[in-house]
Design a protein around this motif. Structure first.
Motif, short mmCIF file in Angstrom:
data_model
loop_
_atom_site.label_atom_id
_atom_site.label_comp_id
_atom_site.label_asym_id
_atom_site.label_seq_id
_atom_site.Cartn_x
_atom_site.Cartn_y
_atom_site.Cartn_z
N UNK A 102 71.64 -13.34 42.37
CA UNK A 102 71.98 -13.01 40.60
C UNK A 102 71.46 -11.44 40.63
N UNK B 80 67.43 -25.54 53.85
CA UNK B 80 66.04 -24.89 53.03
C UNK B 80 66.12 -25.36 52.16
N UNK B 81 67.00 -25.68 51.06
CA UNK B 81 67.55 -25.53 49.77
C UNK B 81 66.36 -26.96 49.52
N UNK B 82 65.96 -26.65 47.94
CA UNK B 82 64.94 -27.80 47.46
C UNK B 82 65.63 -29.28 47.29
N UNK B 89 74.36 -27.86 47.18
CA UNK B 89 73.00 -27.49 46.72
C UNK B 89 72.73 -28.41 45.37
N UNK B 91 71.69 -28.38 42.30
CA UNK B 91 70.34 -27.49 40.92
C UNK B 91 70.18 -28.47 39.71
N UNK B 92 69.47 -27.59 38.91
CA UNK B 92 69.15 -28.72 37.48
C UNK B 92 69.99 -28.46 36.72
N UNK B 93 70.60 -28.75 35.30
CA UNK B 93 72.05 -28.60 34.96
C UNK B 93 72.07 -27.18 34.54
N UNK B 94 73.41 -26.53 34.48
CA UNK B 94 73.62 -25.57 33.88
C UNK B 94 73.73 -25.58 32.42
N UNK C 330 65.26 -15.22 44.57
CA UNK C 330 64.81 -16.15 44.68
C UNK C 330 64.41 -16.09 43.35
N UNK C 331 65.45 -17.52 42.87
CA UNK C 331 66.26 -18.22 41.87
C UNK C 331 65.70 -19.85 41.74
N UNK C 332 64.74 -20.57 42.81
CA UNK C 332 65.11 -22.13 43.23
C UNK C 332 66.03 -22.69 43.48
N UNK C 333 67.00 -21.92 43.22
CA UNK C 333 68.58 -23.05 43.59
C UNK C 333 68.72 -22.60 45.69
N UNK C 334 68.12 -21.95 46.07
CA UNK C 334 69.39 -22.36 47.07
C UNK C 334 68.19 -22.82 48.64
N UNK C 335 67.09 -21.51 48.23
CA UNK C 335 66.03 -21.91 49.30
C UNK C 335 64.69 -21.60 48.82
N UNK C 336 63.98 -21.74 49.08
CA UNK C 336 61.97 -21.29 48.60
C UNK C 336 61.63 -22.83 47.74
N UNK C 338 60.51 -24.51 43.86
CA UNK C 338 60.80 -24.80 42.94
C UNK C 338 59.89 -25.74 41.99
N UNK C 347 68.64 -25.26 35.10
CA UNK C 347 68.51 -24.32 35.60
C UNK C 347 67.92 -23.03 35.48
N UNK C 351 64.25 -21.99 37.29
CA UNK C 351 64.31 -20.31 37.34
C UNK C 351 62.89 -19.61 36.80
#
Lengths: 500, 99, 503
Positions: A102, B80-82, B89, B91-94, C330-336, C338, C347, C351
């Motif tokens: 980011x 480790x991805x949610x 990966x 992820x929710x819609x961007x 730390x944004x809930x996308x790749x690890x950690x 959500x 998204x 985040x």
């Protein structure tokens, strides 16, 4: 967008002056990424060219790729830039899912190269000098795939899938100063600039420069000012411009769109727009709720870069002959007119001709082959000259066979056809197609005698000194030998036989 | 002396992608105002001609050879991805720039 | 408590090397101690029982095979701050946002410890992302000070310091951004060292403030800290800010110092670090320590470092600014964690919700503060000025070290405060780092060594050395340690109250 919302291009030019700014992103073709040892190969299974650093995992750290820095300096030098004696990376902070940390590690107010220029030759030979503001290093983002909604578009997608193979790929961003005074030629200048830059980067061998694969990307900033006005108008930035042709179309479209708005008393929104290849139009991106504030600050995980004068000098020594210099040299060496040179450039034939000459062919012969017969073949096949399945070495060999008298021009074209058809090397084609010139005088004498006997009237005329009549006998001999004879030699033999 | 208003805290929280409650806004606005008042004294050197220090180590030109090093496998990368889909990966819609 | 857990690391290593005791026995004794007292102290977030025993067994097997020990600390147990990655165990940084996160790679420090045969017992508690001076900011509950369970063990590395003071481990690793090794050392009566910035790799250290963070050794004696220092320090090509220079000879310096002779050493007392805000008991202990140094032959002079007054404000601009950027990932996308992904939210919304739920108040405060300080229009006044202050502080150090060998001050202005006492007042909490911050901003070496008690609570003596001259501080600290032990009836740590043992 209907045409009513666009102004006729000719009218745009009478009322407005366009101002351009071009930002080109180049992916470097290094072995590894900008800040980690992951492979920088295009493609690959998703998330297989990744490591803690380019995935932005907690605790990971960047280390700068030496070759990327060298490439950046070489690009800067080729663009006639000054090289910063000391510069740093900075963090550009904004949130986006394709960017693992980011923040983007980039250069902000301390680019590695700045204040340069690139001379761009337009189709009619006019040269426009484009001033370069800066060239700086940064890293690419990952790629997102949008699932659900309309065909891969972000709008209406239900969720997205992220692949970070591209994240951290080294990028050089090359930014022009504003380009003014190009008038109606603005779209052409934009295209020619990107094209010239592409050739330059290719010569430097620092990037694949594939616009279709995104290894060369252009963002076009366009604004209009009333003719004679002193202040620039509001600009838009058009992204997603993926071919040279699109660069020209996007600039032209924006000019006609903005002019229509301005003429109707409206004002231009400073915004990012996206070029749509199919329609040749641009459309507005999503409006951001808050203005972007990137909060740049020096990247604390990296130390400054301070290229020594010696290092820069050494890199200067590695610069190949650049396209513009090469053209100048070639023009002088080959004694070309401006028009001939431009034809060669436009046909993309300079390197091919030069390589053919390097392989031993006289430049004039080489140029003639590539610009006429081979160009026709390329046109017929609908491919670029360089994509023809024949090498400059093969062309040089054919030219040598003609010079030796082993082939006539007609036979030579047959040999080239054979090579293009995948039949192998020129000598092999000569062999298998049986294209050898009949150079055995006794065999030719037999054919000559036969032809003279068959045409007694003509023979008499020749004996009487009417040498011009020999042409008919030459034709008959050539026919009899299926073209494999050297017509000049045949003529000599006829005259000898007739005692002329 | 500048101070941080409640609205400014809300704006900063948006920039930093922090969903803050009304109660947090009140709390943080008060505390940050106090902290900023205390740290603002560094501004006394703002106009002085002093080179800024971003790194305490006097290093330059630290580079890595352009040689590929083994990284992570797809499985390690996404372990480790949610959420994961097809090795990517999920992820929710961007909400993209490209609307 | 068995005898083994009372031993220093150097003694343990010697006994293992002499085969008087096995590494497995030593490790088991410490695991037993953790099981017995950690319910009260809460130094550990994760105890890595099986792998610790396996690592110990490997050391024993190695010795049984007649192979030389991997290092002078082979077989000695250690507590690792939960901010350094280690495969096979969670790395949480004391944050909900990383709860259960298993890193797929090892920190360089972790690798060096393992290569040295050091047995990693587990991961220790800390203020969330190392932001704090009390370990109260851990998402997983506070750690308690073994000297008084109602008090803080310092922070951010309170888990590591408490583990030492509770005899759960003879060695620990901490990280120090503004004092997070030294201040916990001071308030728990243990030794904590912040090495010169760039001498211990940050690869695998989850960044709080990249230009200030530095990992370092924590121990109960100066020699143990030196032994650990030499294991973890050294150039690392994976860290661009790592200095490619030999590790300062800190073990030799500690051994030399233990001879108790400081003749020819010039010690500067920083005059700015005294007066209002310094607890009388702290001031008394510090003065006594300075007298002790004089008695050892050191020449004592007063030194003024006027810019140190601006260190705290500069730090609270630089560290939050860098943190606001470092913690963006730390944004809930790749690890950690959500939170809020209900298939309708974007998204961006997920985040924001995740970061709101995953970060504690202190982390949020600093992210907002850092975002503010870096904003267009404020940069020059805040971040830019703070970097100028950094230059001034380095100049003050340079001027001081031109005339003295080391500088001394109290490590922290007060002894351990009560849990909850400062949580509502961030500025009061921040002042705990007043004396430690200058060395983070300048990057030089600094350590804290126990120097007596104030109302039954430990006080720390801070010794600051020039960059890459870490050995100077070790020599002075070792000399002082010997003299104080002699003068005060043995090591201070022996006076820590007995903890109630669980059965």
């Amino acid at each position: 967008m209907t045409t009513a919302e666009l102004m006729d291009y000719a009218e745009v030019i009478t009322r407005f002056d366009p101002v351009l700014g071009l930002e080109v992103h180049v992916e470097l073709s290094t072995a590894t990424k900008m800040f980690c040892g992951c492979s920088n190969r295009f493609g690959g299974e998703p998330n297989t060219h990744v490591c803690p650093t380019c995935l932005g995992l907690p605790g990971s750290l960047p280390v700068v790729n030496a070759v990327a820095v060298e490439s950046a300096i070489r690009i800067g030098l080729a663009l006639n830039c000054e090289i910063a004696p000391w510069c740093r990376f900075a963090r550009k902070n904004y949130f986006y899912p394709d960017m693992p940390k980011n923040f983007q590690t980039s250069q902000y107010d301390e680019p590695i190269a700045f204040n340069g220029y690139l001379d761009v030759t337009l189709d009619d030979g006019e040269v426009v000098r484009v001033q370069i503001e800066r060239a700086h290093m940064e890293e690419d983002t990952g790629k997102s795939l949008h699932v659900g909604g309309a065909t891969g578009r972000i709008h209406g997608a239900e969720h997205s899938l992220l692949d970070y193979n591209r994240a951290g790929v080294p990028l050089i961003e090359i930014v022009t100063k504003t380009i003014e005074g190009t008038g109606e030629r603005a779209p052409e200048v934009a295209r020619a600039y990107v094209s010239t830059l592409r050739d330059l980067l290719q010569a430097l061998d620092v990037s694949d420069v594939r616009m279709d694969q995104g290894s060369l990307r252009c963002d076009a900033n366009v604004s209009l000012m009333e003719r004679g006005a002193a202040e620039f108008g509001t600009r838009t930035e058009t992204k997603n411009v993926n071919s040279l042709r699109s660069v020209e179309r996007a600039v032209r479209f924006e000019m006609t769109r903005q002019a229509a708005i301005l003429a109707s008393g409206g004002s231009i929104l400073q915004e990012t727009r996206h070029f749509e290849e199919a329609s040749g139009t641009t459309r507005a991106g999503r409006r951001k709720e808050t203005s972007e504030d990137y909060r740049y600050f020096p990247e604390p995980d990296l130390v400054p870069i301070a290229p020594s004068a010696e290092w820069v000098q050494e890199l200067r020594g590695t610069l190949p002959e650049l396209p513009a210099e090469r053209r100048k040299r070639v023009q002088a060496e080959w004694s070309l007119t401006d028009l001939e040179l431009r034809d060669l450039v436009n046909a993309g034939a300079i390197d091919l001709v030069a390589a053919t000459a390097d392989a031993g062919a006289p430049p004039a012969e080489a140029r003639s082959w590539w610009m006429s017969y081979l160009s026709q073949q390329a046109n017929a096949r609908g491919v670029d000259l360089g994509a023809l399945p024949i090498t400059p070495g093969q062309v040089a060999r054919v030219i040598a066979l003609v010079a030796d008298g082993a082939l006539t021009n007609k036979l030579a074209r047959d040999v080239v056809d054979g090579v293009l058809a995948g039949e192998g090397e020129p000598d092999h084609v000569v062999e298998t197609r049986g294209l050898k010139v009949v150079s055995d005088d006794s065999a030719l004498y037999a054919a000559v005698d036969e032809a003279l006997a068959a045409n007694p009237d003509v023979a008499t005329k020749i004996r009487e000194g009417k040498h011009a009549a020999a042409g008919a006998i030459v034709g008959a001999v050539m026919k009899a030998t299926q073209g494999q004879a050297d017509a000049k030699r045949v003529r000599e033999l006829i005259l000898t036989r007739c005692g002329a | 002396m500048p101070s941080i208003s409640r609205d400014e805290v809300a704006h900063l929280a948006r920039l930093a992608r922090l969903a803050v409650t009304e109660a947090e806004l009140d709390l943080f606005a008060g505390q940050l105002d106090q902290i900023v008042a205390a740290v603002a004294q560094v501004g006394q050197v703002a106009d002085q001609d002093i080179p800024p220090t971003s790194h305490s180590v006097p290093l330059t030109n630290v580079f890595r050879a352009d040689v590929v090093r083994p990284g992570l496998t797809q499985q390690q990368a996404t372990a480790a991805a949610p959420a994961v889909e097809d090795g990517r990966f999920r992820v929710p819609r961007i909400l993209g720039e490209e609307a | 408590m068995t005898e083994l857990t009372r031993l220093d690391a150097a003694d343990i290593a010697a006994k293992i090397a002499a085969k008087e005791v096995s590494a497995v026995e030593v490790t088991q004794a410490h695991l037993d101690r953790i099981a017995a007292v950690d319910h009260a102290v809460h130094a550990f977030l994760h105890v890595d029982t099986e792998r610790a025993l396996a690592a110990a067994k490997a050391v024993d097997d190695n010795a049984a095979a007649g192979l030389p020990a991997a290092s002078p600390l082979a077989g000695v147990p250690l507590a690792l701050k939960d901010v350094l990655t280690m495969q096979g165990a969670p790395t949480t940084c004391g944050s909900k946002v990383l709860e259960n996160w298993q890193p797929p790679y090892d920190a360089t420090v972790t690798q060096r410890l393992q290569a040295a045969g050091v047995v990693i017992l587990g991961k220790t508690n800390m203020d969330e992302f190392a932001m704090g001076s009390s370990t109260e900011n851990s998402a997983f509950g506070p750690t308690r000070n073994p000297w008084d369970l109602d008090r803080i063990p310092g922070g951010s590395g309170g888990g590591s310091s408490a583990a030492l003071a509770a005899f759960e481990a003879p060695l620990a690793i901490g990280t120090d951004t503004g004092g997070s090794i030294r201040q916990p050392g001071a308030v728990t009566g243990t030794v904590g060292v912040k090495p010169t910035y760039g001498t211990v790799s940050r690869f695998g250290l989850v960044a709080f403030s990249s230009s200030l963070d530095q990992a370092g050794p924590c121990a109960r004696t100066v020699l143990d800290a030196a032994l650990l220092h030499e294991v973890i320090a050294g150039h690392d090509p994976l860290d661009s800010t790592s200095i490619d220079a030999p590790v300062p000879p800190v073990v030799a310096a500690a051994l030399e110092g233990a001879n108790g002779d400081l003749k020819g050493v010039k010690v500067g007392v920083v005059t700015e670090f005294a007066g209002d805000g310094y607890e009388p008991g702290v001031a008394e202990a510090f003065t006594a320590a300075v007298d002790q140094l004089r008695a050892l032959g050191a020449e004592i002079v007063e030194v003024s470092c006027p810019s140190f007054d601006l260190a705290l404000p500069a730090y609270y601009l630089i560290a939050p600014s860098e943190a606001s950027s470092n913690l963006a990932r730390f944004d809930a996308m790749r690890y950690g964690l959500r939170v809020g992904d209900d298939a309708t939210r974007s998204a961006e919304e997920v985040m924001s919700l995740t970061r709101a739920a995953g970060f504690g108040p202190e982390v949020k405060r600093r992210i907002i503060l850092g975002t503010y300080a870096l904003s267009a229009g404020y940069y020059d006044a805040y971040y830019g000025s703070a970097q100028k202050v950094r230059t001034l502080i380095m100049r003050d150090f340079d001027a001081a070290f031109a005339s003295v060998d080391v500088l001394v001050s109290p490590t922290t202005p007060t002894t351990a405060f009560k849990i909850g006492e400062r949580t509502a007042d961030p500025m009061a909490m921040y002042r705990a780092d007043l004396c430690t911050i200058p060395s983070n901003l300048a990057g030089n070496a600094a350590l804290s060594v126990p120097c007596g008690l104030s109302d039954g609570l430990p006080v720390g003596l801070q010794i600051m050395s020039p960059a890459l001259q870490d050995q100077r501080g070790y020599r002075v600290a070792a000399a002082y340690e010997v003299a104080r032990n002699a003068a005060q009836g043995g090591p201070l740590i022996n006076r820590v109250p007995e903890l109630e043992v669980a059965h």
